[in-house]
Scaffold this motif. Structure first.
Motif, mmCIF file in Angstrom:
data_model
loop_
_atom_site.group_PDB
_atom_site.id
_atom_site.type_symbol
_atom_site.label_atom_id
_atom_site.label_comp_id
_atom_site.label_asym_id
_atom_site.label_seq_id
_atom_site.Cartn_x
_atom_site.Cartn_y
_atom_site.Cartn_z
ATOM 1 N N ARG A 1 0.839 -1.207 0.000
ATOM 2 C CA ARG A 1 0.000 0.000 0.000
ATOM 3 C C ARG A 1 0.870 1.252 0.000
ATOM 4 O O ARG A 1 0.664 2.179 -0.789
ATOM 5 N N TYR B 1 0.804 3.551 -3.246
ATOM 6 C CA TYR B 1 0.045 4.795 -3.088
ATOM 7 C C TYR B 1 0.903 5.973 -2.637
ATOM 8 O O TYR B 1 0.737 7.087 -3.127
ATOM 9 N N ASP B 2 1.850 5.747 -1.700
ATOM 10 C CA ASP B 2 2.645 6.880 -1.220
ATOM 11 C C ASP B 2 3.788 7.212 -2.166
ATOM 12 O O ASP B 2 4.181 8.364 -2.312
ATOM 13 N N GLY C 1 -0.320 5.941 -6.651
ATOM 14 C CA GLY C 1 -1.563 5.177 -6.775
ATOM 15 C C GLY C 1 -1.741 4.585 -8.165
ATOM 16 O O GLY C 1 -0.826 4.567 -8.986
ATOM 17 N N GLY D 1 -6.259 7.301 -11.562
ATOM 18 C CA GLY D 1 -7.111 7.306 -10.376
ATOM 19 C C GLY D 1 -8.097 6.143 -10.346
ATOM 20 O O GLY D 1 -9.081 6.167 -9.607
ATOM 21 N N LEU E 1 -8.007 -0.519 -7.844
ATOM 22 C CA LEU E 1 -6.958 -1.535 -7.936
ATOM 23 C C LEU E 1 -7.589 -2.920 -8.024
ATOM 24 O O LEU E 1 -8.447 -3.270 -7.207
ATOM 25 N N ASP F 1 -4.973 -2.398 -12.766
ATOM 26 C CA ASP F 1 -6.153 -1.584 -12.453
ATOM 27 C C ASP F 1 -7.423 -2.428 -12.567
ATOM 28 O O ASP F 1 -7.381 -3.588 -12.983
#
Ligand SMILES: Cc1cc2nc3c(=O)[nH]c(=O)nc-3n(C[C@H](O)[C@H](O)[C@H](O)COP(=O)(O)O)c2cc1C
Ligand code: SF4
Ligand code: FES
Lengths: 173, 422
Positions: free
Chosen positions: B262, B266-267, B271, B275, B278, B321
């Protein structure tokens, strides 16, 4: 290696190219007494001829004192060696997961359409051929490709066509 | 956070000797030669918890001790720069941006192993890495870091030969790499005997990944505990993770070993691209089975990944995605292994094309529920493969069929692929 169907990718030298065998013999001299240099010898042949013709395999076997079958076995094992005359610009398009997910098939299609050639076919001017290859370790440049050893990406179909124009302007090396 | 293996990447001309020395390069080697015995070096590496970044995570210090204790000479240190696992490009960054760091680690390894000869083997496609690494070797010789009597010592001699591959994933397997160095086809060899006793040219060999060796100089400088503490929990040190696939910002990140997926996605990766939601991710290259969004908080380190039935592998994280068809993902993996199987043993040579055919059947709506059973049976038979390639090749396909079963069943029943839950 997967076994590819179709005609064997082999071609023999024409008369104009024969003198180049002497050039290869010279390139092999420093490799003769160092063990394990078969790959380097094959690279030397490919640098001179653009591919590794059967005559070069025979010469390498003789100079490195190896069975011809062993040299041929090494030649066929590694995917970067060509067994028929290669284009000036080999467009190696990655087909693996990250590139596939981000548009590699469209890039390959754009090349092949613009060139009117299929994967592995050299264009008539001798400038281009595409290859569909395993991950190039350029996944941050997805979809990625290499022009010979030059890195390109992220690619799009438009960028692919522009790249061909660039390379045509550079001409055969 | 302290950076270990990427700390010089931002320096101007970071790949040159001048730049490397300006950043304190080769001072760890000098100190090792002045103050430490070979035993001290391997003990310190053992205590640091450094383990092989090539994906098998074998304790590096122990490997060096095995090599040193084998009486046969000459002993070798070999750098494995064959990096060809799909989704992985961390060694490329190291070789292009900081080849001297790897070389300094390699020379320290040679000292610890009583090795006198070495090879740096880099995959054939990494042209820029070839240039910069060869230049680095030349410059290291000129500066007295390689050759005989290194840095004025009497009795520490180490010579390196540079070699490039020519396109073959299997050559990353250590014994296949030895065959390639010896100028042969890159088929793997029997193990045991292990490379530490019978490696290149049949002699004791420490083979290490580029990233493993790049961590060595700073461990010598800052100590075992310092390195240990850089990891999360029991995991030691940092790891270069890299992102690709449907991620907003692909790239390399050196983070504590054991960071969660994660955080990474994400960080650090911004991500999922566009947008979107996942669907899943692969933790470490083609050989690793994919995980679901429910597993985003698992630590990206060997033990937690093993507990989830996948592998940490190379740290090459591939993001999927919500629109991704996981049967297609499994199919791409199967195609890769079919192409790269060296054909030496039957379970892999026959099994890999079978994996492809099953995936194709399912993708084209001709699969049945029996095919899912067949995948499991085929996987079990491939466990008998001669080397890791065949033993792992079926894992991502079976893993996808277990964790993303709805996608497989949807194809079989002729329904659209379900959208991801998250
Ligand atoms: C199919 C296969 C491919 C591999 N490819 C690589 C590779 O490209 N680079 C690498 O360092 N290790 C690779 N390995 C692992 C090596 O066999 C070996 O464990 C590693 O080079 C040891 O170095 P380390 O202990 O520093 O990781 C591969 C293993 C297998 C089974
Ligand atoms: S498992 Fe596959 S890659 Fe390994 S030896 Fe067998 S055929 Fe070759
Ligand atoms: S997946 Fe295309 S370069 Fe790695």
């Amino acid at each position: 290696m997967a076994i590819h169907s179709g005609a064997p990718r082999r071609a023999t030298l024409d008369d104009a190219e024969r003198p180049k065998l002497d050039q290869l013999r010279q390139a092999l001299a420093p490799l003769r007494d160092e063990p394990g240099t078969t790959l380097e010898a094959l690279y030397a042949a490919q640098d001179i001829f653009s591919y590794v013709p059967p005559e070069a395999v025979t010469l390498i076997a003789k100079e490195l004192r190896l069975p011809e079958s062993e040299v041929f076995g090494v030649l066929t094992f590694y995917s970067m060696f060509h067994r028929k005359p290669a284009a000036a610009y080999v467009l190696r398009v990655c087909r693996d997961l990250s590139c596939h997910l981000t548009g590699a098939p469209q890039v390959l299609h754009a090349f092949n359409q613009a060139l009117g050639a299929r994967v592995g076919e050299v264009t008539e001017d001798g400038l281009f051929e595409t290859e569909s290859v395993s991950c190039l370790g350029l996944c941050d440049l997805q979809p990625a490709l290499m022009v010979n050893l030059e890195q390109h990406g992220p690619m799009t179909a438009d960028k692919a066509r522009a790249l061909l124009d660039d390379l045509r302007a550079r001409g055969a090396r | 956070m302290s950076l270990v293996v990427t700390k010089n990447f931002g320096n101007p001309q970071s790949w040159t000797l001048d730049s490397y020395r300006a950043a304190g390069g080769y001072t760890a080697l000098a100190r090792v030669l002045r103050e430490m015995t070979p035993e001290d070096v391997s003990d310190l590496i053992k205590a640091s918890g450094l383990s092989g970044r090539g994906g098998a995570f074998f304790p590096t210090g122990l490997k060096w001790e095995f090599v040193r204790k084998d009486p046969k000479t000459p002993r070798y240190v070999v750098v494995n720069g064959d990096e060809s696992e799909p989704g992985t490009y961390v060694n490329r960054y190291s070789l292009e941006l900081d080849p001297h760091l790897m070389l300094e680690g390699m020379i320290i390894a040679a000292y610890a192993c009583h090795a006198t000869l070495g090879y740096v083997y880099i995959r054939g496609e990494y042209g820029l890495a070839h240039e910069r690494t060869q230049a680095a070797i030349r410059d290291a010789y000129a500066a007295g870091f390689l050759g005989s009597g290194i840095l004025g010592t009497s009795g520490f001699d180490f010579d390196i030969t540079f070699r490039r591959g020519a396109g073959a994933y299997i050559v990353g397997e250590e014994t296949a790499l030895f065959n390639s160095l010896e100028g042969k086809r890159g088929n793997p060899r029997y193990k045991p005997p292990f490379p530490t006793n019978v490696g290149v040219w049949g002699l004791p060999t420490a083979i290490n990944n580029v990233e493993t060796l790049s961590a060595v100089p700073d461990i010598m400088r800052n100590g075992a505990e310092w390195f240990q503490d850089l990891g999360r929990g029991e995991a030691a040190g940092t790891k270069m993770y890299c992102l690709s696939g449907h991620v907003a910002e692909p790239g390399v990140h050196e983070l504590p070993m054991g960071v969660t997926a994660r955080e990474l996605i994400y960080d650090y990766g911004g991500g999922v691209a566009g947008g979107r939601g996942l669907k899943g991710f692969k933790p470490g290259g083609a050989s690793s089975a994919p995980l679901t969004p429910n597993e985003l908080d698992a630590a990206l380190e060997p033990k937690s990944m093993g507990a989830l039935g996948t592998i940490m592998g190379t740290g090459g994280v591939v993001v999927f995605d919500e629109t991704t068809d996981m049967v297609d993902v499994a199919y791409r993996d199967a195609l890769f292994f079919e192409e790269e199987s060296c054909g030496f043993c039957i379970p892999c040579r026959e099994g890999a094309p079978n994996l492809v055919q099953i995936c194709e059947r399912i993708l084209h709506g001709q699969g049945t529920m029996d095919d899912l059973e067949l995948l499991e049976e085929l996987g079990a038979s491939m466990m008998a493969s001669f080397c890791g390639l065949g033993q792992f090749a079926h894992q991502p396909v079976r893993g996808a069929a277990r964790r993303f079963r709805e996608d497989f069943v949807a194809h079989i029943e002729g329904r659209p692929i379900p959208a991801a839950a998250s």
